[in-house]
Design a protein around this motif. Structure first.
Motif, short mmCIF file in Angstrom:
data_model
loop_
_atom_site.label_atom_id
_atom_site.label_comp_id
_atom_site.label_asym_id
_atom_site.label_seq_id
_atom_site.Cartn_x
_atom_site.Cartn_y
_atom_site.Cartn_z
N VAL A 156 0.83 -1.20 0.00
CA VAL A 156 0.00 0.00 0.00
C VAL A 156 0.87 1.25 0.00
CG1 VAL A 156 -1.60 1.37 1.39
CG2 VAL A 156 -1.99 -1.08 1.10
N LEU A 157 1.89 1.26 0.85
CA LEU A 157 2.77 2.43 0.94
C LEU A 157 3.50 2.68 -0.37
CD1 LEU A 157 4.05 4.63 2.71
CD2 LEU A 157 5.80 2.97 3.38
N ILE A 158 4.00 1.63 -0.98
CA ILE A 158 4.73 1.77 -2.25
C ILE A 158 3.80 2.28 -3.35
CG2 ILE A 158 5.95 0.51 -4.06
CD1 ILE A 158 7.01 -1.35 -1.82
N LEU A 159 2.61 1.66 -3.45
CA LEU A 159 1.67 2.07 -4.50
C LEU A 159 1.21 3.51 -4.34
CD1 LEU A 159 -0.60 -1.11 -4.88
CD2 LEU A 159 1.04 -0.21 -6.54
N SER A 160 1.14 3.99 -3.11
CA SER A 160 0.65 5.35 -2.87
C SER A 160 1.55 6.41 -3.50
CB SER A 160 0.52 5.61 -1.36
OG SER A 160 1.80 5.59 -0.73
N PHE A 161 2.80 6.04 -3.79
CA PHE A 161 3.71 6.99 -4.44
C PHE A 161 3.52 7.03 -5.95
CE2 PHE A 161 6.10 5.98 -0.51
CZ PHE A 161 6.28 7.27 -0.02
N PHE A 162 2.84 6.05 -6.49
CA PHE A 162 2.72 5.94 -7.94
C PHE A 162 1.30 6.20 -8.46
CE2 PHE A 162 6.32 3.28 -6.73
CZ PHE A 162 7.30 3.73 -7.59
N THR A 163 0.33 6.27 -7.57
CA THR A 163 -1.05 6.48 -7.99
C THR A 163 -1.41 7.96 -7.86
OG1 THR A 163 -3.31 5.63 -7.71
CG2 THR A 163 -2.09 6.17 -5.72
N GLU A 165 -3.04 11.41 -6.69
CA GLU A 165 -3.37 11.78 -5.31
C GLU A 165 -4.85 11.58 -4.99
OE1 GLU A 165 -2.12 15.69 -4.38
OE2 GLU A 165 0.02 15.25 -4.54
N ASN A 166 -5.74 11.81 -5.96
CA ASN A 166 -7.17 11.71 -5.67
C ASN A 166 -7.62 10.27 -5.45
OD1 ASN A 166 -6.59 11.30 -8.40
ND2 ASN A 166 -8.69 11.72 -9.02
N PHE A 167 -6.79 9.28 -5.82
CA PHE A 167 -7.16 7.89 -5.61
C PHE A 167 -6.79 7.39 -4.22
CE2 PHE A 167 -7.83 7.74 -10.13
CZ PHE A 167 -8.74 6.72 -10.32
N VAL A 168 -5.85 8.06 -3.57
CA VAL A 168 -5.37 7.56 -2.27
C VAL A 168 -6.47 7.61 -1.21
CG1 VAL A 168 -3.70 7.90 -0.41
CG2 VAL A 168 -2.97 8.14 -2.79
N PRO A 169 -7.17 8.73 -1.02
CA PRO A 169 -8.24 8.73 -0.02
C PRO A 169 -9.39 7.80 -0.39
CG PRO A 169 -8.25 10.79 -1.27
CD PRO A 169 -6.99 10.08 -1.62
N ILE A 170 -9.68 7.68 -1.69
CA ILE A 170 -10.74 6.76 -2.12
C ILE A 170 -10.36 5.33 -1.75
CG2 ILE A 170 -11.98 5.80 -4.10
CD1 ILE A 170 -11.61 8.49 -5.49
N ALA A 171 -9.07 5.00 -1.94
CA ALA A 171 -8.60 3.64 -1.64
C ALA A 171 -8.79 3.30 -0.16
CB ALA A 171 -7.13 3.51 -2.03
N PHE A 172 -8.44 4.23 0.71
CA PHE A 172 -8.57 3.94 2.14
C PHE A 172 -10.03 3.90 2.58
CE2 PHE A 172 -4.08 4.88 2.10
CZ PHE A 172 -3.57 4.04 3.10
N ASP A 173 -10.86 4.72 1.96
CA ASP A 173 -12.29 4.62 2.24
C ASP A 173 -12.85 3.29 1.76
OD1 ASP A 173 -12.59 6.97 3.56
OD2 ASP A 173 -13.36 8.12 1.88
N ALA A 174 -12.33 2.80 0.62
CA ALA A 174 -12.76 1.50 0.10
C ALA A 174 -12.42 0.39 1.09
CB ALA A 174 -12.10 1.23 -1.25
N GLY A 175 -11.27 0.52 1.74
CA GLY A 175 -10.92 -0.47 2.76
C GLY A 175 -11.85 -0.42 3.95
N PRO A 218 -9.05 -4.07 -0.86
CA PRO A 218 -9.63 -2.95 -1.61
C PRO A 218 -8.68 -1.76 -1.72
CG PRO A 218 -11.19 -3.79 -0.01
CD PRO A 218 -9.89 -4.46 0.28
N ILE A 219 -7.88 -1.52 -0.69
CA ILE A 219 -6.93 -0.40 -0.75
C ILE A 219 -5.95 -0.62 -1.89
CG2 ILE A 219 -5.20 0.91 0.52
CD1 ILE A 219 -6.51 0.03 3.12
N ILE A 220 -5.36 -1.83 -1.92
CA ILE A 220 -4.41 -2.15 -2.98
C ILE A 220 -5.08 -2.11 -4.35
CG2 ILE A 220 -2.91 -3.96 -3.91
CD1 ILE A 220 -2.33 -4.82 -1.05
N ALA A 221 -6.30 -2.66 -4.43
CA ALA A 221 -6.99 -2.73 -5.72
C ALA A 221 -7.30 -1.33 -6.26
CB ALA A 221 -8.29 -3.53 -5.56
N VAL A 222 -7.76 -0.44 -5.41
CA VAL A 222 -8.10 0.92 -5.87
C VAL A 222 -6.83 1.70 -6.21
CG1 VAL A 222 -9.21 3.10 -5.24
CG2 VAL A 222 -10.28 0.94 -4.62
N LEU A 223 -5.76 1.48 -5.45
CA LEU A 223 -4.49 2.12 -5.78
C LEU A 223 -3.98 1.65 -7.15
CD1 LEU A 223 -2.63 2.07 -2.34
CD2 LEU A 223 -3.61 4.06 -3.49
N LEU A 224 -4.13 0.36 -7.42
CA LEU A 224 -3.75 -0.17 -8.73
C LEU A 224 -4.64 0.43 -9.83
CD1 LEU A 224 -3.16 -3.96 -7.93
CD2 LEU A 224 -1.43 -2.27 -8.62
#
Length: 230
Positions: A156-163, A165-175, A218-224
């Motif tokens: 999750v931490l690694i992907l957050s650097f490559f996705t 910015e607007n997807f990061v909060p959505i990803a954590f809400d998805a989790g 879900p966090i990883i999936a949305v970040l991807l």
């Protein structure tokens, strides 16, 4: 009848404080139109009735069925079948989760259709399904949950650097929304049912943790998904 009374009391204790706070805000702060406040009261009553029926349904349906399926799957003698069945169950239960659909609708509305509701629901469900299957494999193989949690959040931490910015909060809400009233009872009962028929397993250390693992998916999936959109 006793179970019904307990559920009704539980729902009243959960919902009434919300109604009281909104009422106080209405009287002293907000002063919404009377029609809007009446709609809130009617909606709150409907929520309470729905919660009573839902919780009763969980007690007599979802929990026993989840435990029964979890206890039966290991008897099939195939780890692959166990993991695949857990994957499919995790997917369909997440698709049916109301919280996931609400989040997907809000994201689609806020993004003006750029992020499709259907795609988001599918990605979240796939994320949950993968980690539910992984969690069942962990139970069978006896892998410490801390290792999987550490690896998952490192990804999750690694992907957050490559996705974007607007997807990061959505990803954590998805989790967060995957830990809803439909998903949690079924996944928990599935894990406890599986542990109950496997020798040398503890209901506390092995039966729990599935929801925590499932919320990483879900966090990883949305970040991807964000990486793909980016």
């Amino acid at each position: 009848m006793h179970e019904w009374k307990e559920i009704v009391l539980e729902v009243i204790q959960a919902v009434i404080p919300v109604i009281v706070v909104v009422f106080l805000l209405q009287v002293f702060v907000v002063s919404m139109p009377t029609s809007v406040f009446l709609q809130f009261l009617i909606g709150a009553a409907m929520v309470m009735a729905g919660l009573v029926l839902f919780l009763q349904g969980v007690q007599i349906g979802l929990l026993p069925m989840g435990e029964a399926i979890g206890a039966e799957l290991p008897n099939r003698g195939s780890i692959f079948f166990l993991v695949f069945a857990a994957f499919m169950l995790g997917f369909v239960v997440t698709v049916a989760e109301p919280d996931v659909r609400i989040l997907a609708s809000q994201v689609e509305f806020a993004s003006e259709g750029e992020i499709s509701k259907t795609i988001l629901i599918t990605m979240v469900a796939l994320g949950v399904a993968f980690f539910v299957g992984l969690a069942m494999l962990r139970i069978v193989l006896g892998v410490p949950i801390a290792y999987i949690l550490a690896a998952g959040y490192a990804i999750v931490l690694i992907l957050s650097f490559f996705t974007p910015e607007n997807f990061v909060p959505i990803a954590f809400d998805a989790g967060g929304v995957t830990t809803g009233p439909m998903t949690v009872p079924f996944i928990l009962s599935l894990g406890l049912g599986t542990v109950s028929v496997l020798g040398g397993k503890s209901s506390l250390s092995d039966g729990f943790g599935l929801v925590g693992l499932a919320s990483i998916g879900p966090i990883i999936a949305v970040l991807l998904l964000g990486v793909m959109y980016g």
